[in-house]
Scaffold this motif. Structure first.
Motif, PDB file in Angstrom:
ATOM      1  N   SER A  11       0.831  -1.207   0.000  1.00 45.60           N
ATOM      2  CA  SER A  11       0.000   0.000   0.000  1.00 45.60           C
ATOM      3  C   SER A  11       0.865   1.256   0.000  1.00 45.60           C
ATOM      4  O   SER A  11       0.597   2.211  -0.743  1.00 45.60           O
ATOM      5  N   TRP A  46      -3.541  -4.397  -5.720  1.00 45.59           N
ATOM      6  CA  TRP A  46      -4.858  -4.979  -5.991  1.00 45.59           C
ATOM      7  C   TRP A  46      -4.771  -6.458  -6.336  1.00 45.59           C
ATOM      8  O   TRP A  46      -5.660  -7.235  -5.987  1.00 45.59           O
ATOM      9  N   ILE A  52      -4.453  -8.024  -3.010  1.00 41.74           N
ATOM     10  CA  ILE A  52      -5.731  -7.979  -2.301  1.00 41.74           C
ATOM     11  C   ILE A  52      -6.673  -9.067  -2.797  1.00 41.74           C
ATOM     12  O   ILE A  52      -7.486  -9.591  -2.042  1.00 41.74           O
ATOM     13  N   SER A  85     -12.509  -7.933 -10.363  1.00 41.40           N
ATOM     14  CA  SER A  85     -11.718  -7.010  -9.557  1.00 41.40           C
ATOM     15  C   SER A  85     -10.410  -6.650 -10.234  1.00 41.40           C
ATOM     16  O   SER A  85      -9.912  -5.536 -10.086  1.00 41.40           O
ATOM     17  N   THR A 126     -16.721   1.305  -9.203  1.00 43.60           N
ATOM     18  CA  THR A 126     -17.299   1.825  -7.960  1.00 43.60           C
ATOM     19  C   THR A 126     -17.626   0.703  -6.991  1.00 43.60           C
ATOM     20  O   THR A 126     -17.330   0.783  -5.803  1.00 43.60           O
ATOM     21  N   PHE A 183     -13.987  -1.385  -6.191  1.00 41.90           N
ATOM     22  CA  PHE A 183     -12.805  -0.675  -5.729  1.00 41.90           C
ATOM     23  C   PHE A 183     -13.099   0.355  -4.645  1.00 41.90           C
ATOM     24  O   PHE A 183     -12.201   1.046  -4.197  1.00 41.90           O
ATOM     25  N   SER A 184     -14.354   0.472  -4.223  1.00 43.64           N
ATOM     26  CA  SER A 184     -14.651   1.408  -3.141  1.00 43.64           C
ATOM     27  C   SER A 184     -14.130   0.875  -1.812  1.00 43.64           C
ATOM     28  O   SER A 184     -13.839   1.623  -0.905  1.00 43.64           O
ATOM     29  N   SER A 185     -14.036  -0.454  -1.698  1.00 41.87           N
ATOM     30  CA  SER A 185     -13.425  -1.091  -0.529  1.00 41.87           C
ATOM     31  C   SER A 185     -12.948  -2.474  -0.958  1.00 41.87           C
ATOM     32  O   SER A 185     -13.157  -2.887  -2.089  1.00 41.87           O
ATOM     33  N   THR A 186     -12.326  -3.170  -0.041  1.00 39.84           N
ATOM     34  CA  THR A 186     -11.829  -4.514  -0.371  1.00 39.84           C
ATOM     35  C   THR A 186     -12.748  -5.611   0.160  1.00 39.84           C
ATOM     36  O   THR A 186     -12.376  -6.779   0.139  1.00 39.84           O
ATOM     37  N   THR A 187     -13.923  -5.264   0.611  1.00 40.41           N
ATOM     38  CA  THR A 187     -14.832  -6.249   1.196  1.00 40.41           C
ATOM     39  C   THR A 187     -15.229  -7.325   0.197  1.00 40.41           C
ATOM     40  O   THR A 187     -15.213  -8.515   0.514  1.00 40.41           O
ATOM     41  N   GLN A 228     -13.699  -8.375  -2.519  1.00 38.93           N
ATOM     42  CA  GLN A 228     -12.571  -9.246  -2.833  1.00 38.93           C
ATOM     43  C   GLN A 228     -12.251 -10.190  -1.680  1.00 38.93           C
ATOM     44  O   GLN A 228     -11.927 -11.353  -1.892  1.00 38.93           O
ATOM     45  N   THR A 229     -12.339  -9.685  -0.463  1.00 42.57           N
ATOM     46  CA  THR A 229     -12.033 -10.506   0.701  1.00 42.57           C
ATOM     47  C   THR A 229     -13.028 -11.649   0.844  1.00 42.57           C
ATOM     48  O   THR A 229     -12.639 -12.814   1.001  1.00 42.57           O
TER      49      THR A 229
END
Length: 163
Positions: free
Chosen positions: A29, A42, A45, A92, A114, A117-121, A123-124
């Motif tokens: 990061s 990314w 991530i 992603s 949007t 990529f607004s958060s990593t939730t 992807q996680t």
């Protein structure tokens, strides 16, 4: 008692790997912010939760493999759960590739950008589900259809409010 230590050691190993992974994510990061290059961050991530999902299922998978209970691959589970999770992961990374304008219109690209990529939730969760489902799709010979459903799915359903 032997089984307790087996799971305890795996838990400690997973905690250590998560800690080391979060340290690496922090370094990536900082590097992405200083060099203005977000691709390595990314990609990490997206890949790191898959590894954690695999690690969460590995202890039980190894016990089943040791007892020679693995007898095939549950394609229906993998296609129903694993592939949609993989699609979220692929979407992603797709905007980071130079081909995004060839596949999606600008409107769809902005919506995907949007949403993912607004958060990593996203992807996680998708990475954990994909990694876990990948190993959980190996069928145990003695488990029937009802018992072969994912332990993760059963855990989620147990805490889902019934309405």
């Amino acid at each position: 008692m032997k089984r307790f230590f087996y799971y305890f050691i795996w838990s400690i190993a997973i905690i250590f790997i998560v800690y080391a992974g979060l340290q690496l994510q922090q370094l990536l990061s900082e590097k992405a912010a200083s060099e203005f290059e977000p691709r390595p961050l990314w990609i990490y991530i997206v890949i790191f939760p898959i590894i954690i999902g695999l690690l969460l299922r590995t202890p039980k998978f190894m016990l089943e493999r040791k007892e020679s209970r693995i007898g095939g691959f549950d394609w229906s589970k993998f296609l129903a759960v694993g592939v949609p999770a993989f699609i979220v992961l692929a979407l992603s990374i797709l905007p980071l590739l130079p081909i995004e304008n060839l596949i999606f219109s600008d409107e769809i690209y902005v919506q995907i950008n949007t949403l993912l990529f607004s958060s990593t939730t996203a992807q996680t969760i998708a990475g954990l589900v994909f990694g876990y489902t990948l190993l959980d799709s190996f069928k145990s010979e003695e488990r029937g259809f009802q018992e072969s459903t994912s332990d993760l799915f059963n855990a989620v359903m147990k805490f889902t409010p019934k309405g």
